[in-house]
Write an enzyme that holds these catalytic residues in place. Structure first.
Site, PDB file in Angstrom:
ATOM      1  N   LYS A   9       0.816  -1.216   0.000  1.00 44.38           N
ATOM      2  CA  LYS A   9       0.000   0.000   0.000  1.00 44.38           C
ATOM      3  C   LYS A   9       0.854   1.272   0.000  1.00 44.38           C
ATOM      4  O   LYS A   9       2.067   1.227   0.271  1.00 44.38           O
ATOM      5  CB  LYS A   9      -0.928  -0.025   1.224  1.00 44.38           C
ATOM      6  N   TYR A  49     -12.346  -2.149  -3.694  1.00 45.00           N
ATOM      7  CA  TYR A  49     -12.786  -2.305  -2.296  1.00 45.00           C
ATOM      8  C   TYR A  49     -14.312  -2.190  -2.151  1.00 45.00           C
ATOM      9  O   TYR A  49     -14.807  -1.861  -1.071  1.00 45.00           O
ATOM     10  CB  TYR A  49     -12.098  -1.265  -1.416  1.00 45.00           C
ATOM     11  N   PHE A  57     -15.251   3.783   6.940  1.00 43.65           N
ATOM     12  CA  PHE A  57     -13.899   4.174   6.504  1.00 43.65           C
ATOM     13  C   PHE A  57     -13.694   4.070   4.994  1.00 43.65           C
ATOM     14  O   PHE A  57     -12.598   4.294   4.499  1.00 43.65           O
ATOM     15  CB  PHE A  57     -12.846   3.323   7.227  1.00 43.65           C
ATOM     16  N   ARG A  85      -1.671 -14.107   4.770  1.00 41.89           N
ATOM     17  CA  ARG A  85      -2.346 -13.372   5.843  1.00 41.89           C
ATOM     18  C   ARG A  85      -1.599 -13.527   7.175  1.00 41.89           C
ATOM     19  O   ARG A  85      -1.584 -12.612   8.008  1.00 41.89           O
ATOM     20  CB  ARG A  85      -3.811 -13.792   5.942  1.00 41.89           C
ATOM     21  N   THR A  91      -5.123  -6.849  10.964  1.00 41.87           N
ATOM     22  CA  THR A  91      -5.444  -5.585  10.293  1.00 41.87           C
ATOM     23  C   THR A  91      -4.928  -4.379  11.072  1.00 41.87           C
ATOM     24  O   THR A  91      -4.322  -3.467  10.504  1.00 41.87           O
ATOM     25  CB  THR A  91      -6.981  -5.451  10.132  1.00 41.87           C
ATOM     26  N   ARG A 102       2.734  -6.103   9.360  1.00 39.81           N
ATOM     27  CA  ARG A 102       2.000  -4.991   9.965  1.00 39.81           C
ATOM     28  C   ARG A 102       2.569  -4.603  11.329  1.00 39.81           C
ATOM     29  O   ARG A 102       2.610  -3.424  11.674  1.00 39.81           O
ATOM     30  CB  ARG A 102       0.510  -5.322  10.033  1.00 39.81           C
ATOM     31  N   ASN A 112      -2.020   0.387   6.687  1.00 35.19           N
ATOM     32  CA  ASN A 112      -1.425  -0.824   7.266  1.00 35.19           C
ATOM     33  C   ASN A 112      -0.571  -1.633   6.294  1.00 35.19           C
ATOM     34  O   ASN A 112      -0.452  -2.848   6.416  1.00 35.19           O
ATOM     35  CB  ASN A 112      -2.515  -1.671   7.933  1.00 35.19           C
ATOM     36  N   HIS A 115      -2.196  -5.397   1.606  1.00 38.73           N
ATOM     37  CA  HIS A 115      -3.490  -6.066   1.439  1.00 38.73           C
ATOM     38  C   HIS A 115      -3.230  -7.500   1.015  1.00 38.73           C
ATOM     39  O   HIS A 115      -2.296  -7.759   0.255  1.00 38.73           O
ATOM     40  CB  HIS A 115      -4.316  -5.381   0.342  1.00 38.73           C
ATOM     41  N   GLU A 126      -9.606 -10.910  -7.470  1.00 46.11           N
ATOM     42  CA  GLU A 126      -8.653  -9.814  -7.267  1.00 46.11           C
ATOM     43  C   GLU A 126      -7.441  -9.953  -8.188  1.00 46.11           C
ATOM     44  O   GLU A 126      -6.912  -8.951  -8.670  1.00 46.11           O
ATOM     45  CB  GLU A 126      -8.215  -9.771  -5.798  1.00 46.11           C
TER      46      GLU A 126
HETATM   47  P1  ATP Z   1      -6.971  -6.069   3.521  1.00 40.76           P
HETATM   48  O1  ATP Z   1      -8.337  -6.399   2.954  1.00 40.76           O
HETATM   49  O2  ATP Z   1      -6.480  -4.688   3.125  1.00 40.76           O
HETATM   50  O3  ATP Z   1      -5.970  -7.141   3.320  1.00 40.76           O
HETATM   51  P2  ATP Z   1      -7.932  -6.892   6.072  1.00 40.76           P
HETATM   52  O4  ATP Z   1      -8.580  -8.018   5.344  1.00 40.76           O
HETATM   53  O5  ATP Z   1      -7.018  -7.197   7.211  1.00 40.76           O
HETATM   54  O6  ATP Z   1      -7.109  -5.973   5.100  1.00 40.76           O
HETATM   55  P3  ATP Z   1     -10.496  -5.557   6.019  1.00 40.76           P
HETATM   56  O7  ATP Z   1     -11.439  -5.702   7.138  1.00 40.76           O
HETATM   57  O8  ATP Z   1     -10.741  -6.312   4.739  1.00 40.76           O
HETATM   58  O9  ATP Z   1      -9.030  -5.872   6.588  1.00 40.76           O
HETATM   59  O10 ATP Z   1     -10.389  -4.008   5.706  1.00 40.76           O
HETATM   60  C1  ATP Z   1      -9.827  -3.557   4.475  1.00 40.76           C
HETATM   61  C2  ATP Z   1      -8.932  -2.390   4.738  1.00 40.76           C
HETATM   62  O11 ATP Z   1      -9.718  -1.293   5.177  1.00 40.76           O
HETATM   63  C3  ATP Z   1      -7.897  -2.583   5.860  1.00 40.76           C
HETATM   64  O12 ATP Z   1      -6.724  -3.231   5.447  1.00 40.76           O
HETATM   65  C4  ATP Z   1      -7.612  -1.140   6.242  1.00 40.76           C
HETATM   66  O13 ATP Z   1      -6.709  -0.527   5.331  1.00 40.76           O
HETATM   67  C5  ATP Z   1      -8.983  -0.499   6.103  1.00 40.76           C
HETATM   68  N1  ATP Z   1      -9.687  -0.511   7.390  1.00 40.76           N
HETATM   69  C6  ATP Z   1     -10.248  -1.565   8.010  1.00 40.76           C
HETATM   70  N2  ATP Z   1     -10.795  -1.224   9.194  1.00 40.76           N
HETATM   71  C7  ATP Z   1     -10.575   0.114   9.323  1.00 40.76           C
HETATM   72  C8  ATP Z   1     -10.887   1.082  10.314  1.00 40.76           C
HETATM   73  N3  ATP Z   1     -11.553   0.761  11.422  1.00 40.76           N
HETATM   74  N4  ATP Z   1     -10.485   2.356  10.099  1.00 40.76           N
HETATM   75  C9  ATP Z   1      -9.826   2.721   8.965  1.00 40.76           C
HETATM   76  N5  ATP Z   1      -9.495   1.848   7.995  1.00 40.76           N
HETATM   77  C10 ATP Z   1      -9.859   0.561   8.166  1.00 40.76           C
HETATM   78 MG    MG Z   2      -9.757  -7.785   3.568  1.00 44.02          MG
END
Ligand code: ATP
Ligand code: MG
Length: 137
Positions: A9, A49, A57, A85, A91, A102, A112, A115, A126
């Site tokens: 990212k 997304y 968010f 993962r 996350t 992370r 973070n 992805h 994806e």
């Molecule tokens: P990713 O999909 O990016 O691999 P993830 O699966 O761990 O991450 P998701 O729940 O899918 O997390 O959320 C997607 C992305 O949205 C997160 O990686 C983060 O960048 C953002 N995100 C998630 N929760 C929050 C939050 N509470 N506040 C701000 N951004 C968030």
């Molecule tokens: Mg995710």
């Protein structure tokens, strides 16, 4: 063997962490079988997304993902989706196990660093969002 879609990212490309992050993937036995550096438009980030469209968010996430270049890549290996993962960590970096990407590099729950696809179906979608079959070797 399995494939998963990974994104390094903007917070991580900005801090020149691509090599350090790739080393974590390779050390875990994941092979980088496709990779390119691109800058998403906000609309493209929004499309990628879209499952999060109703989350509070979402707008911030799309702005962030389009703010600077990202590195998109396909990782391949035994159990690649789960392994990736695991290497990424939770996350929220505050909850991420030590040694994970992370825990070491992420700046916040939003910014973070990486992805990773979360299931075989999403990995397939994806990967084809960013890569043609012929680009994955
Ligand atoms: P990713 O999909 O990016 O691999 P993830 O699966 O761990 O991450 P998701 O729940 O899918 O997390 O959320 C997607 C992305 O949205 C997160 O990686 C983060 O960048 C953002 N995100 C998630 N929760 C929050 C939050 N509470 N506040 C701000 N951004 C968030
Ligand atoms: Mg995710």
């Amino acid at each position: 063997t399995e494939r998963t879609l990974s994104i390094i990212k903007p917070d991580a490309t900005r801090r020149n962490l691509t090599g350090k992050i790739n080393a974590k993937f390779e050390d875990a036995g994941l092979r980088i079988v496709a990779q390119k550096r691109i800058q998403l438009t906000k609309a493209q980030a929004g499309e990628f997304y879209k499952v999060h469209a109703e989350r509070p968010f979402y707008d911030e996430l799309c702005e962030f993902m389009a703010s600077e270049p990202v590195v998109v890549q396909v990782l391949e290996g035994e159990g690649a989706i789960a392994k990736n993962r695991e290497v990424m960590g939770a996350t929220n970096p505050a909850d991420a196990d030590s040694g994970t990407i992370r825990a070491e590099f992420a700046e916040s729950v939003g910014e973070n660093s990486v992805h990773g696809s979360d299931a075989p179906e999403t990995a397939k979608d994806e990967i084809s969002f960013f890569f043609a079959d012929l680009e994955i070797v």
